[in-house]
Design a protein around this motif. Structure first.
Motif, PDB file in Angstrom:
ATOM      1  N   MET A 191       0.838  -1.174   0.000  1.00 47.59           N
ATOM      2  CA  MET A 191       0.000   0.000   0.000  1.00 47.59           C
ATOM      3  C   MET A 191       0.887   1.242   0.000  1.00 47.59           C
ATOM      4  N   ILE A 192       0.647   2.148  -0.919  1.00 44.48           N
ATOM      5  CA  ILE A 192       1.405   3.388  -1.014  1.00 44.48           C
ATOM      6  C   ILE A 192       0.828   4.382  -0.017  1.00 44.48           C
ATOM      7  N   MET A 193       1.705   4.919   0.823  1.00 51.68           N
ATOM      8  CA  MET A 193       1.246   5.894   1.811  1.00 51.68           C
ATOM      9  C   MET A 193       2.092   7.153   1.703  1.00 51.68           C
ATOM     10  N   THR A 194       1.470   8.264   1.967  1.00 46.17           N
ATOM     11  CA  THR A 194       2.189   9.532   1.987  1.00 46.17           C
ATOM     12  C   THR A 194       2.977   9.632   3.282  1.00 46.17           C
ATOM     13  N   ASP A 195       3.982  10.497   3.290  1.00 49.31           N
ATOM     14  CA  ASP A 195       4.651  10.742   4.565  1.00 49.31           C
ATOM     15  C   ASP A 195       3.818  11.760   5.342  1.00 49.31           C
ATOM     16  N   LYS A 196       4.166  11.967   6.603  1.00 50.86           N
ATOM     17  CA  LYS A 196       3.336  12.771   7.490  1.00 50.86           C
ATOM     18  C   LYS A 196       3.241  14.233   7.038  1.00 50.86           C
ATOM     19  N   LEU A 197       4.348  14.818   6.600  1.00 52.53           N
ATOM     20  CA  LEU A 197       4.310  16.206   6.147  1.00 52.53           C
ATOM     21  C   LEU A 197       3.435  16.343   4.906  1.00 52.53           C
ATOM     22  N   GLU A 198       3.599  15.430   3.961  1.00 54.63           N
ATOM     23  CA  GLU A 198       2.781  15.478   2.752  1.00 54.63           C
ATOM     24  C   GLU A 198       1.300  15.341   3.091  1.00 54.63           C
ATOM     25  N   ALA A 199       0.980  14.445   4.017  1.00 54.17           N
ATOM     26  CA  ALA A 199      -0.415  14.259   4.422  1.00 54.17           C
ATOM     27  C   ALA A 199      -0.992  15.540   5.014  1.00 54.17           C
ATOM     28  N   ILE A 200      -0.225  16.199   5.878  1.00 59.43           N
ATOM     29  CA  ILE A 200      -0.686  17.449   6.488  1.00 59.43           C
ATOM     30  C   ILE A 200      -0.889  18.517   5.411  1.00 59.43           C
ATOM     31  N   LEU A 201       0.058  18.647   4.501  1.00 58.04           N
ATOM     32  CA  LEU A 201      -0.040  19.692   3.487  1.00 58.04           C
ATOM     33  C   LEU A 201      -1.224  19.468   2.550  1.00 58.04           C
ATOM     34  N   TRP A 202      -1.475  18.212   2.142  1.00 67.41           N
ATOM     35  CA  TRP A 202      -2.647  17.947   1.307  1.00 67.41           C
ATOM     36  C   TRP A 202      -3.942  18.169   2.074  1.00 67.41           C
ATOM     37  N   SER A 203      -3.937  17.872   3.359  1.00 69.75           N
ATOM     38  CA  SER A 203      -5.136  18.103   4.174  1.00 69.75           C
ATOM     39  C   SER A 203      -5.404  19.583   4.361  1.00 69.75           C
ATOM     40  N   ILE A 204      -4.354  20.375   4.428  1.00 73.08           N
ATOM     41  CA  ILE A 204      -4.547  21.828   4.495  1.00 73.08           C
ATOM     42  C   ILE A 204      -5.182  22.319   3.198  1.00 73.08           C
ATOM     43  N   ALA A 205      -4.748  21.765   2.076  1.00 68.01           N
ATOM     44  CA  ALA A 205      -5.309  22.163   0.782  1.00 68.01           C
ATOM     45  C   ALA A 205      -6.804  21.843   0.732  1.00 68.01           C
ATOM     46  N   LEU A 206      -7.179  20.626   1.086  1.00 66.40           N
ATOM     47  CA  LEU A 206      -8.585  20.237   1.141  1.00 66.40           C
ATOM     48  C   LEU A 206      -8.706  18.961   1.962  1.00 66.40           C
ATOM     49  N   PRO A 207      -9.477  19.014   3.031  1.00 69.30           N
ATOM     50  CA  PRO A 207      -9.678  17.800   3.828  1.00 69.30           C
ATOM     51  C   PRO A 207     -10.201  16.665   2.949  1.00 69.30           C
ATOM     52  N   GLY A 208      -9.565  15.522   3.047  1.00 69.10           N
ATOM     53  CA  GLY A 208      -9.935  14.354   2.254  1.00 69.10           C
ATOM     54  C   GLY A 208      -8.904  14.000   1.192  1.00 69.10           C
ATOM     55  N   PHE A 209      -8.116  14.984   0.744  1.00 66.85           N
ATOM     56  CA  PHE A 209      -7.121  14.704  -0.288  1.00 66.85           C
ATOM     57  C   PHE A 209      -6.077  13.691   0.186  1.00 66.85           C
ATOM     58  N   ALA A 210      -5.574  13.847   1.388  1.00 64.50           N
ATOM     59  CA  ALA A 210      -4.553  12.910   1.887  1.00 64.50           C
ATOM     60  C   ALA A 210      -5.131  11.516   2.050  1.00 64.50           C
ATOM     61  N   GLN A 211      -6.392  11.421   2.444  1.00 64.91           N
ATOM     62  CA  GLN A 211      -7.026  10.104   2.569  1.00 64.91           C
ATOM     63  C   GLN A 211      -7.097   9.438   1.194  1.00 64.91           C
ATOM     64  N   LEU A 212      -7.399  10.210   0.162  1.00 66.38           N
ATOM     65  CA  LEU A 212      -7.410   9.654  -1.200  1.00 66.38           C
ATOM     66  C   LEU A 212      -6.020   9.174  -1.591  1.00 66.38           C
ATOM     67  N   LEU A 213      -4.993   9.960  -1.264  1.00 68.22           N
ATOM     68  CA  LEU A 213      -3.621   9.541  -1.565  1.00 68.22           C
ATOM     69  C   LEU A 213      -3.245   8.259  -0.832  1.00 68.22           C
ATOM     70  N   ASN A 214      -3.776   8.087   0.372  1.00 69.31           N
ATOM     71  CA  ASN A 214      -3.505   6.879   1.160  1.00 69.31           C
ATOM     72  C   ASN A 214      -4.463   5.740   0.813  1.00 69.31           C
ATOM     73  N   ARG A 215      -5.211   5.913  -0.261  1.00 71.38           N
ATOM     74  CA  ARG A 215      -6.139   4.890  -0.763  1.00 71.38           C
ATOM     75  C   ARG A 215      -7.258   4.555   0.215  1.00 71.38           C
ATOM     76  N   LYS A 216      -7.611   5.521   1.041  1.00 70.54           N
ATOM     77  CA  LYS A 216      -8.776   5.417   1.927  1.00 70.54           C
ATOM     78  C   LYS A 216      -9.896   6.188   1.227  1.00 70.54           C
ATOM     79  N   PHE A 217     -10.411   5.603   0.147  1.00 73.16           N
ATOM     80  CA  PHE A 217     -11.286   6.323  -0.769  1.00 73.16           C
ATOM     81  C   PHE A 217     -12.614   6.732  -0.134  1.00 73.16           C
ATOM     82  N   VAL A 218     -13.235   5.833   0.600  1.00 72.19           N
ATOM     83  CA  VAL A 218     -14.528   6.162   1.216  1.00 72.19           C
ATOM     84  C   VAL A 218     -14.348   7.299   2.219  1.00 72.19           C
TER      85      VAL A 218
END
Length: 154
Positions: free
Chosen positions: A1-28
Motif C-alpha cells: 500500500m502506497i502511503m504519503t509521509d506525514k508532512l505530505e499528508a498534512i499539506l494535502w489536508s490543508i489544501a482540502l480535507p480528504g485529499f490525503a485520505q485519497l492519496l492513502n487509498r482510503k477512498f470512502v
C-alpha cells in the motif's frame, strides 16, 4: 500500500480535507471528508467570507457568515488533518493528537468571538481571528503532549 509521509499528508489536508485520505487509498473516508467539507463550506458561505476577509471587508465577511454551519468547520478540518497524519507513513508518537484537538478547540473559540473581539481597534472577523487562535491551540496541545510524554517515561 502506497502511503504519503506525514508532512505530505498534512499539506494535502490543508489544501482540502480528504485529499490525503485519497492519496492513502482510503477512498470512502476521503470522499466523505471532501463531501462534508463542501457541505459546510457552501452552507456557511465560507468562500465569500474568505474573499471579503482577504479584501479587508471584515463587516461584510461577518454579515455573510452563517455561524451555525461554520462552527463545524474547525473540528472537521482538524480531524481530517489528524486522520491523514496518523494514517501516513511513519511512527505516530503517543499523544500526537493533542495539538490537533486543542487547535480545533481554540479555532472554534476564535470563531465564536470573531464578530465582536477587537485587537486594539482592529476587528479581525471570522477568518483572521480563528487563524490567529490556531497558534495558542498548537502550542498548548504540544506542551501538554510533551508533559504527558515526560510523565509516561518516568
Amino acid at each position: 500500500m502506497i502511503m504519503t509521509d506525514k508532512l505530505e499528508a498534512i499539506l494535502w489536508s490543508i489544501a482540502l480535507p480528504g485529499f490525503a485520505q485519497l492519496l492513502n487509498r482510503k477512498f470512502v473516508k476521503g470522499i466523505v471528508f471532501i463531501f462534508l467539507e463542501l457541505l459546510v463550506n457552501v452552507n456557511s458561505h465560507f468562500n465569500i467570507v474568505i474573499l471579503h476577509s482577504f479584501q479587508g471587508n471584515i463587516r461584510e465577511a461577518i454579515e455573510a457568515t452563517n455561524y451555525q454551519w461554520l462552527m463545524f468547520y474547525p473540528c472537521l478540518y482538524m480531524f481530517a488533518m489528524w486522520d491523514a497524519y496518523k494514517d501516513a507513513e511513519g511512527e505516530t508518537p503517543p499523544y500526537s493528537y493533542l495539538p490537533f484537538v486543542f487547535s480545533a478547540y481554540f479555532v472554534t473559540i476564535g470563531l465564536i468571538y470573531s464578530p465582536a473581539l477587537k485587537l486594539g481597534q482592529i476587528l479581525l472577523g471570522p477568518v483572521w481571528l480563528p487563524i490567529l487562535s490556531l497558534f495558542p491551540g498548537l502550542l498548548i496541545g504540544h506542551l501538554l503532549k510533551c508533559m504527558l510524554m515526560r510523565i509516561k517515561v518516568q
